[in-house]
Enzyme design. Structure first.
Site, PDB file in Angstrom:
ATOM      1  CB  CYS A  79     -20.269 202.534  58.659  1.00 45.78           C
ATOM      2  SG  CYS A  79     -18.529 202.941  58.700  1.00 45.78           S
TER       3      CYS A  79
HETATM    4  N1  COA Z   1       0.789 197.160  64.441  1.00 44.83           N
HETATM    5  C1  COA Z   1       1.251 196.458  65.497  1.00 44.83           C
HETATM    6  N2  COA Z   1       0.714 196.552  66.726  1.00 44.83           N
HETATM    7  C2  COA Z   1      -0.300 197.409  66.906  1.00 44.83           C
HETATM    8  C3  COA Z   1      -0.808 198.196  65.863  1.00 44.83           C
HETATM    9  C4  COA Z   1      -0.219 198.050  64.594  1.00 44.83           C
HETATM   10  N3  COA Z   1      -0.655 198.738  63.529  1.00 44.83           N
HETATM   11  N4  COA Z   1      -1.825 198.955  66.330  1.00 44.83           N
HETATM   12  C5  COA Z   1      -1.949 198.658  67.640  1.00 44.83           C
HETATM   13  N5  COA Z   1      -1.019 197.733  67.990  1.00 44.83           N
HETATM   14  C6  COA Z   1      -0.809 197.145  69.322  1.00 44.83           C
HETATM   15  C7  COA Z   1      -1.203 198.094  70.427  1.00 44.83           C
HETATM   16  O1  COA Z   1      -0.122 198.940  70.747  1.00 44.83           O
HETATM   17  C8  COA Z   1      -1.552 197.138  71.537  1.00 44.83           C
HETATM   18  O2  COA Z   1      -0.364 196.718  72.163  1.00 44.83           O
HETATM   19  P1  COA Z   1      -0.333 196.435  73.766  1.00 44.83           P
HETATM   20  O3  COA Z   1      -1.330 195.302  73.961  1.00 44.83           O
HETATM   21  O4  COA Z   1       1.071 196.059  73.997  1.00 44.83           O
HETATM   22  O5  COA Z   1      -0.791 197.708  74.398  1.00 44.83           O
HETATM   23  C9  COA Z   1      -2.124 195.922  70.800  1.00 44.83           C
HETATM   24  O6  COA Z   1      -1.643 196.005  69.453  1.00 44.83           O
HETATM   25  C10 COA Z   1      -3.615 195.885  70.801  1.00 44.83           C
HETATM   26  O7  COA Z   1      -4.114 197.150  70.332  1.00 44.83           O
HETATM   27  P2  COA Z   1      -5.629 197.481  70.235  1.00 44.83           P
HETATM   28  O8  COA Z   1      -5.833 198.868  69.687  1.00 44.83           O
HETATM   29  O9  COA Z   1      -6.279 197.167  71.528  1.00 44.83           O
HETATM   30  O10 COA Z   1      -6.067 196.420  69.096  1.00 44.83           O
HETATM   31  P3  COA Z   1      -7.432 195.738  68.828  1.00 44.83           P
HETATM   32  O11 COA Z   1      -7.264 194.293  68.963  1.00 44.83           O
HETATM   33  O12 COA Z   1      -8.579 196.417  69.527  1.00 44.83           O
HETATM   34  O13 COA Z   1      -7.620 196.036  67.255  1.00 44.83           O
HETATM   35  C11 COA Z   1      -8.826 197.499  65.761  1.00 44.83           C
HETATM   36  C12 COA Z   1      -7.673 197.357  66.763  1.00 44.83           C
HETATM   37  C13 COA Z   1      -8.953 198.958  65.384  1.00 44.83           C
HETATM   38  C14 COA Z   1      -8.501 196.665  64.532  1.00 44.83           C
HETATM   39  C15 COA Z   1     -10.115 196.972  66.404  1.00 44.83           C
HETATM   40  O14 COA Z   1     -10.288 197.533  67.684  1.00 44.83           O
HETATM   41  C16 COA Z   1     -11.360 197.289  65.605  1.00 44.83           C
HETATM   42  O15 COA Z   1     -11.466 196.976  64.425  1.00 44.83           O
HETATM   43  N6  COA Z   1     -12.390 197.837  66.266  1.00 44.83           N
HETATM   44  C17 COA Z   1     -13.674 198.135  65.624  1.00 44.83           C
HETATM   45  C18 COA Z   1     -13.485 199.252  64.707  1.00 44.83           C
HETATM   46  C19 COA Z   1     -14.688 199.626  63.941  1.00 44.83           C
HETATM   47  O16 COA Z   1     -15.605 198.898  63.695  1.00 44.83           O
HETATM   48  N7  COA Z   1     -14.702 200.847  63.513  1.00 44.83           N
HETATM   49  C20 COA Z   1     -15.724 201.339  62.713  1.00 44.83           C
HETATM   50  C21 COA Z   1     -15.060 202.245  61.800  1.00 44.83           C
HETATM   51  S1  COA Z   1     -16.184 202.870  60.682  1.00 44.83           S
END
Ligand code: COA
Length: 370
Positions: free
Chosen positions: A156
């Site tokens: 990125c």
């Molecule tokens: N729809 C509904 N629920 C979902 C889901 C979806 N698509 N994906 C995950 N969940 C649920 C999970 O099961 C979890 O449920 P639980 O609390 O009952 O266990 C809950 O939502 C939280 O999941 P989590 O993975 O911890 O979400 P988050 O708040 O961390 O958000 C991202 C996920 C990926 C959006 C976030 O972590 C992120 O953007 N991180 C940085 C990523 C980044 O910068 N990457 C660089 C890439 S180049």
């Protein structure tokens, strides 16, 4: 030493746009079909049932509302779950070169420049479609540019690290004007069957013209860079040329983008806030001297967290870190440049920071002045 500018930026945006509702409907149909096809194994407990995704979750967790993609029909087909494009003959322009040329032409127009004014081309992207010949050399040939061209990959941070290379070559008088191009077909590395990542990415191509003396009406002077890399497996893409000789049969899913999003969030936010704060103090500046922070576009909560760390809760104003995630989603290295391109209301003398962060981990902060 001579001054170096961002003379202009340019964009190419795919014609197909996919809303969260469209993407999530197709994902949920895929899940229902998977659970039905595997109901015996699920009932036996040998595999787990998949869970639905939801628009509310995606918007709240990421700030993403839509994305542009190179092909929509197959991506939204629950039996296919990825874009489909036709292979191209080697005598035709490759897909990355084509979209890169489109973004480059936009940047050239905005700076009132012609291909003959360019001395070098750097193509820098998270994923590059082949090892060689370089996409940059293909673009150089297509545009009729003399000089040199090469490809590079820094996940990125590819765009900002590419701009840094261009800056160094111009400072040391190897070149006067360099085209840095970021063709990001992120949909080709994403896993559309992965609930935690299926909504994250979008396609785009961005271009930046880096120039010494510049007459561009939209130029900004580059004051300085601060870069850092810290090894992490929390964002990983296993696909590479060694796969072919490894003693292993990879599944499709194993060769696509993978991340531990929660860990990335926790690790990267403090690293970025610290790097930007250090960059400002090295330049004897305060966050109040910075009009805009054009941050990498992966997650809105991440960007708000980083901005709060830099400016403090009392002075937090989300408008200071413009967001394009709602429209574009995560376009990998192009994200911070799209924010710069779309939300640049700096007046002469105003300063801003372009900052990328992502896989590696890799971080790059560029301090600019209008
Ligand atoms: N729809 C509904 N629920 C979902 C889901 C979806 N698509 N994906 C995950 N969940 C649920 C999970 O099961 C979890 O449920 P639980 O609390 O009952 O266990 C809950 O939502 C939280 O999941 P989590 O993975 O911890 O979400 P988050 O708040 O961390 O958000 C991202 C996920 C990926 C959006 C976030 O972590 C992120 O953007 N991180 C940085 C990523 C980044 O910068 N990457 C660089 C890439 S180049």
């Amino acid at each position: 030493m001579r001054e170096v500018h961002i003379a202009s930026t340019g964009l190419w945006i795919p014609e197909h746009k996919v809303s969260n509702d469209e993407l999530i409907q197709s994902f949920n149909e895929y899940v229902d079909k998977y659970n039905e096809d595997n109901k015996d194994s699920i009932n036996e407990g040998s595999i787990k049932a998949l869970e639905h995704s939801s628009t509310e979750f995606v918007e709240k967790a990421s700030g993403i509302k839509s994305r542009y993609v190179i092909e929509k029909k197959h991506l939204l087909d629950p039996n296919f779950m990825k874009p489909l494009i036709e292979p191209r003959d080697k005598n035709d322009l490759s897909i990355l070169a084509e979209i890169g040329v489109n973004a480059a032409k936009d940047a050239l127009d905005r700076a009132n420049l012609q291909p003959k004014d360019i001395d070098a081309v750097i193509v820098s992207a998270a994923n590059i479609s082949r090892a060689y010949p370089a996409i940059a050399i293909e673009i150089q040939n297509e545009l009729g540019i003399k000089g040199y061209a090469y490809d590079m990959m820094v996940a990125c941070s590819s765009a900002t690290f590419g701009i840094s290379n261009a800056y160094s070559d111009i400072k040391t008088e190897k070149a006067d004007t360099i085209l840095v191009i970021n063709p990001e077909i992120t949909t080709a590395h994403n896993n559309y069957t992965d609930r935690e990542a299926h909504f994250i990415f979008g396609d785009v191509a961005a271009a930046t013209i880096v120039q010494g003396e510049s007459n561009s009406p939209v130029k900004s002077r580059i004051i300085s860079f601060k870069q850092s890399t810290v090894f992490s497996n929390n964002i990983r893409n296993e696909k590479g040329f060694i796969n072919f000789i490894e003693n292993k049969d990879y599944t499709r899913d194993e060769l696509l983008f993978k991340q531990n999003g929660k860990k990335v969030f926790k690790d990267v936010c403090p690293l970025v806030a610290e790097l930007i704060s250090e960059h400002l103090s090295e330049e004897d500046l305060s966050h109040r001297d910075i009009k805009k922070f054009w941050l990498h576009q992966a997650n809105l909560n991440m960007n708000n967290f980083i901005l709060k760390r830099i400016v403090g809760d009392d002075e937090f104003n989300a408008d200071k870190a413009p967001c394009v995630l709602d429209e574009f989603a995560n376009t990998s290295s192009a994200g911070s440049l799209i924010a710069y391109h779309r939300h640049n209301d700096l007046k002469p003398g105003d300063k801003g920071i372009i900052c990328s962060f992502g896989g590696g981990y890799s971080i790059c902060s560029i301090l600019v002045e209008k």
